[in-house]
Motif scaffolding. Structure first.
Motif, mmCIF file in Angstrom:
data_model
loop_
_atom_site.group_PDB
_atom_site.id
_atom_site.type_symbol
_atom_site.label_atom_id
_atom_site.label_comp_id
_atom_site.label_asym_id
_atom_site.label_seq_id
_atom_site.Cartn_x
_atom_site.Cartn_y
_atom_site.Cartn_z
ATOM 1 N N ARG A 36 0.248 -1.751 0.001
ATOM 2 C CA ARG A 36 0.050 -0.074 -0.604
ATOM 3 C C ARG A 36 0.756 1.303 0.137
ATOM 4 O O ARG A 36 2.008 1.501 0.630
ATOM 5 N N ILE A 37 0.225 1.842 -0.304
ATOM 6 C CA ILE A 37 0.835 3.768 -0.632
ATOM 7 C C ILE A 37 -0.439 4.620 -0.661
ATOM 8 O O ILE A 37 -1.016 4.562 -0.884
ATOM 9 N N SER A 38 0.421 4.943 0.886
ATOM 10 C CA SER A 38 -0.582 6.010 1.351
ATOM 11 C C SER A 38 -0.618 6.825 2.491
ATOM 12 O O SER A 38 1.293 6.818 3.072
ATOM 13 N N GLY A 39 -1.074 8.246 2.634
ATOM 14 C CA GLY A 39 -0.931 8.937 3.983
ATOM 15 C C GLY A 39 -0.516 9.656 2.831
ATOM 16 O O GLY A 39 -0.600 10.784 1.831
ATOM 17 N N VAL A 40 -0.874 11.310 3.835
ATOM 18 C CA VAL A 40 -0.321 12.375 3.470
ATOM 19 C C VAL A 40 1.129 13.185 2.845
ATOM 20 O O VAL A 40 0.867 13.700 1.871
ATOM 21 N N VAL A 42 3.528 11.341 1.606
ATOM 22 C CA VAL A 42 4.366 10.454 0.600
ATOM 23 C C VAL A 42 5.424 11.593 -0.411
ATOM 24 O O VAL A 42 3.838 11.758 -0.483
ATOM 25 N N LYS A 45 4.256 10.706 -4.877
ATOM 26 C CA LYS A 45 3.126 9.434 -4.553
ATOM 27 C C LYS A 45 1.917 9.225 -6.100
ATOM 28 O O LYS A 45 1.680 7.848 -5.967
ATOM 29 N N LYS A 49 2.323 5.371 -7.030
ATOM 30 C CA LYS A 49 0.969 4.281 -7.539
ATOM 31 C C LYS A 49 1.019 4.239 -8.959
ATOM 32 O O LYS A 49 0.399 2.653 -8.900
#
Length: 81
Positions: A36-40, A42, A45, A49
């Motif tokens: 997973r690639i998430s977060g404010v 990152v 992004k 993704k």
């Protein structure tokens, strides 16, 4: 989108999936699906993704191809254990 960063992350994700899975195409695909690639906060992004999506798609769609051909199709240079 920065193509250089995209290629860097694509290679990183494929190498990581090969290292931390059982080495089979199904194991690599499963590892990529679970990443997973998430977060404010990152960085890069969009590139991350897209690289993850393309790698996952390649291993899902080309399960009948030999592993080295799928890797070559992605255009990455990784070490297969």
């Amino acid at each position: 989108m920065d193509i250089g960063l995209y290629q860097k992350y694509l290679q990183e994700y494929v190498q990581e999936a090969i290292n931390y899975s059982d080495g089979s195409k199904a194991g690599i695909a499963e590892y990529l699906h679970n990443k997973r690639i998430s977060g404010v906060l990152v960085l890069h992004k969009e590139e991350k993704k897209r690289a993850l999506m393309d790698a996952t798609h390649a291993f899902d769609e080309h399960r009948h191809w030999p592993l080295d051909i799928v890797i070559s199709h992605l255009g990455v240079d990784v070490t297969i254990k």
